[in-house]
Design a protein around this motif. Structure first.
Motif, PDB file in Angstrom:
ATOM      1  N   PRO A 262     -27.047 -65.708   4.344  1.00 65.33           N
ATOM      2  CA  PRO A 262     -27.755 -65.953   3.082  1.00 65.33           C
ATOM      3  C   PRO A 262     -26.876 -66.445   1.950  1.00 65.33           C
ATOM      4  CG  PRO A 262     -27.580 -63.600   3.554  1.00 65.33           C
ATOM      5  CD  PRO A 262     -27.172 -64.313   4.792  1.00 65.33           C
ATOM      6  N   GLY A 263     -25.574 -66.162   2.006  1.00 61.82           N
ATOM      7  CA  GLY A 263     -24.684 -66.647   0.955  1.00 61.82           C
ATOM      8  C   GLY A 263     -24.591 -68.161   0.914  1.00 61.82           C
ATOM      9  N   ARG A 264     -24.879 -68.825   2.030  1.00 63.81           N
ATOM     10  CA  ARG A 264     -24.853 -70.291   2.083  1.00 63.81           C
ATOM     11  C   ARG A 264     -26.249 -70.896   2.101  1.00 63.81           C
ATOM     12  NH1 ARG A 264     -20.077 -73.249   3.365  1.00 63.81           N
ATOM     13  NH2 ARG A 264     -18.286 -71.921   3.805  1.00 63.81           N
ATOM     14  N   THR A 265     -27.237 -70.167   2.585  1.00 69.57           N
ATOM     15  CA  THR A 265     -28.557 -70.767   2.791  1.00 69.57           C
ATOM     16  C   THR A 265     -29.638 -70.218   1.862  1.00 69.57           C
ATOM     17  OG1 THR A 265     -29.268 -69.156   4.447  1.00 69.57           O
ATOM     18  CG2 THR A 265     -27.981 -71.051   5.233  1.00 69.57           C
ATOM     19  N   ALA A 266     -29.366 -69.104   1.200  1.00 69.97           N
ATOM     20  CA  ALA A 266     -30.300 -68.469   0.259  1.00 69.97           C
ATOM     21  C   ALA A 266     -31.457 -67.754   0.937  1.00 69.97           C
ATOM     22  CB  ALA A 266     -30.837 -69.479  -0.769  1.00 69.97           C
TER      23      ALA A 266
ATOM     24  N   GLY B 278     -22.749 -59.885   5.202  1.00 66.07           N
ATOM     25  CA  GLY B 278     -21.806 -58.983   4.552  1.00 66.07           C
ATOM     26  C   GLY B 278     -22.274 -57.548   4.429  1.00 66.07           C
ATOM     27  N   LYS B 279     -23.324 -57.166   5.157  1.00 61.68           N
ATOM     28  CA  LYS B 279     -23.870 -55.813   5.050  1.00 61.68           C
ATOM     29  C   LYS B 279     -23.829 -55.132   6.416  1.00 61.68           C
ATOM     30  CE  LYS B 279     -27.798 -57.273   3.392  1.00 61.68           C
ATOM     31  NZ  LYS B 279     -29.166 -57.297   2.804  1.00 61.68           N
ATOM     32  N   THR B 280     -23.067 -54.055   6.531  1.00 62.41           N
ATOM     33  CA  THR B 280     -22.955 -53.362   7.811  1.00 62.41           C
ATOM     34  C   THR B 280     -24.266 -52.727   8.243  1.00 62.41           C
ATOM     35  OG1 THR B 280     -22.130 -51.397   6.673  1.00 62.41           O
ATOM     36  CG2 THR B 280     -20.490 -52.910   7.588  1.00 62.41           C
ATOM     37  N   GLU B 281     -25.110 -52.347   7.288  1.00 60.90           N
ATOM     38  CA  GLU B 281     -26.379 -51.709   7.655  1.00 60.90           C
ATOM     39  C   GLU B 281     -27.288 -52.635   8.458  1.00 60.90           C
ATOM     40  OE1 GLU B 281     -26.893 -52.732   3.147  1.00 60.90           O
ATOM     41  OE2 GLU B 281     -25.277 -52.163   4.525  1.00 60.90           O
TER      42      GLU B 281
ATOM     43  N   HIS C 138     -23.484 -60.475  16.777  1.00 56.46           N
ATOM     44  CA  HIS C 138     -22.108 -60.826  16.434  1.00 56.46           C
ATOM     45  C   HIS C 138     -21.891 -60.633  14.937  1.00 56.46           C
ATOM     46  CE1 HIS C 138     -20.546 -63.648  19.852  1.00 56.46           C
ATOM     47  NE2 HIS C 138     -21.093 -62.548  20.333  1.00 56.46           N
ATOM     48  N   SER C 139     -20.741 -60.113  14.589  1.00 53.51           N
ATOM     49  CA  SER C 139     -20.316 -60.155  13.196  1.00 53.51           C
ATOM     50  C   SER C 139     -19.987 -61.589  12.830  1.00 53.51           C
ATOM     51  CB  SER C 139     -19.081 -59.279  12.988  1.00 53.51           C
ATOM     52  OG  SER C 139     -18.555 -59.486  11.685  1.00 53.51           O
ATOM     53  N   GLY C 140     -20.466 -62.018  11.683  1.00 52.05           N
ATOM     54  CA  GLY C 140     -20.110 -63.332  11.176  1.00 52.05           C
ATOM     55  C   GLY C 140     -19.098 -63.260  10.059  1.00 52.05           C
ATOM     56  N   ASP C 141     -18.544 -62.070   9.837  1.00 52.05           N
ATOM     57  CA  ASP C 141     -17.536 -61.845   8.796  1.00 52.05           C
ATOM     58  C   ASP C 141     -16.330 -61.185   9.448  1.00 52.05           C
ATOM     59  OD1 ASP C 141     -19.010 -62.499   6.171  1.00 52.05           O
ATOM     60  OD2 ASP C 141     -20.389 -61.098   7.133  1.00 52.05           O
ATOM     61  N   ASP C 142     -15.171 -61.855   9.446  1.00 58.87           N
ATOM     62  CA  ASP C 142     -13.996 -61.317  10.118  1.00 58.87           C
ATOM     63  C   ASP C 142     -13.592 -59.939   9.610  1.00 58.87           C
ATOM     64  OD1 ASP C 142     -12.606 -63.106  12.182  1.00 58.87           O
ATOM     65  OD2 ASP C 142     -13.121 -64.547  10.622  1.00 58.87           O
ATOM     66  N   GLY C 143     -13.702 -59.717   8.325  1.00 55.83           N
ATOM     67  CA  GLY C 143     -13.304 -58.425   7.779  1.00 55.83           C
ATOM     68  C   GLY C 143     -14.188 -57.274   8.214  1.00 55.83           C
TER      69      GLY C 143
END
Length: 302
Positions: free
Chosen positions: A143-147, A173-176, A192-197
């Protein structure tokens, strides 16, 4: 129910490949070198023509060529999950058909960007693509890129309607979201996680792997993290997570893939060339990235 063999192939580290450029054109020799490094490190999958691959600035012919190059270089040693998204459904269908013809093993389909469809619109969009091709499909919610975000109920509705829709790359970006998706979709659906951190927290909550930007640069380390977790060694997985934490953060100091391409160029594996409107790292961010990489290199023992 997802074929267990397919589910196993979709488990682990998938590298969201950068697209190397040279003098404005795709640098295929550099792409082949990058893929060889990924395969040597043992990644499970390769994701060409995604966000990290600057798909938005590739022509259709370039995208198809990148996919074909990846398929040929992988030679069956890794699952090729080609990006095929668009904010126009008819164009997304055409991209998916071309990716299938180019030999991709599966498709990564981002939510339509800019036009902000409803959940019903998302269902219709992804359904149209699923009906047009026979490849396994991983949805991509960022959503950060596509809204727009794919609601768990919408993902469940899509999976129930189309057996080819087997997973989701979750980059909100939300683990929940892992628990919400598991509750809506059950144990078989691939997450899959889409955030490396967030790779380790996602795995701890029941995700199956990561579609990673950092593994372009540090494939062996990201693979080691996931392998440690799946081998039942959370302490080792946490150690690797902590070792990677600072450098991973700096790989997102500006818009992806600017920092990771800059870091890869530092190794000599590929050039740092980007396509407009992306621009080189600002000097202060370049200094911070280089300091982080030097620090990691001086103490890394993974």
């Amino acid at each position: 129910m997802i074929d267990p063999k397919l589910r196993q192939r979709l488990t682990g580290v998938f590298t969201a490949l950068v697209t190397p450029f040279r003098s404005g054109a795709v640098d295929k020799p550099a792409l082949e070198r990058l893929i060889a490094a990924q395969l040597a490190a043992g990644v499970a999958g390769l994701v060409p023509v995604g966000t990290t691959g600057e798909a938005a600035t590739l022509s259709d012919d370039e995208a198809e060529d990148v996919i074909r190059t990846t398929v040929k270089a992988a030679a069956g040693r890794a699952f090729v999950m080609a990006g095929a998204g668009s904010n126009a459904t008819r164009l997304a269908v055409a991209k998916a058909e071309r990716a299938q013809a180019a030999g991709a093993d599966g498709l990564l389909l981002v939510t339509p960007y800019y036009n902000k469809p409803s959940q019903d619109g998302l269902f219709d969009h992804f359904s149209a693509i699923a009906k047009a091709v026979s490849l396994p499909i991983m949805l991509y919610s960022v959503p950060g890129r596509t809204a727009v975000e794919i609601a768990p109920a919408t993902a469940a509705r899509l999976a129930a309607a189309h057996s080819s829709i087997v997973g989701i790359k979750e980059a909100g970006g939300k683990t929940e979201r892992v628990t919400e998706l598991r509750q809506a979709l059950g144990r078989d659906f691939v997450i899959h996680s889409g955030d490396d951190g967030l790779t380790l927290p996602f795995l701890a909550l029941g995700a199956d792997g990561v579609t990673s930007v950092a593994s372009n640069l540090l494939p062996a380390e990201v693979v080691a993290l996931c392998r440690a977790w799946f081998a039942g060694d959370p302490r080792e997985a946490r150690r690797i997570h902590e070792a990677l934490f600072d450098v991973v953060g700096h790989l997102f100091i500006e818009s992806n893939p600017v920092p990771v391409k800059t870091a890869l160029a530092r190794t000599g594996l590929i050039g740092a060339e980007l396509r407009a409107p992306l621009a080189a790292l600002r000097p202060e961010n370049l200094q911070a990235l280089e300091a982080s990489l030097r620090s990691f290199e001086s103490r890394a023992n993974i």
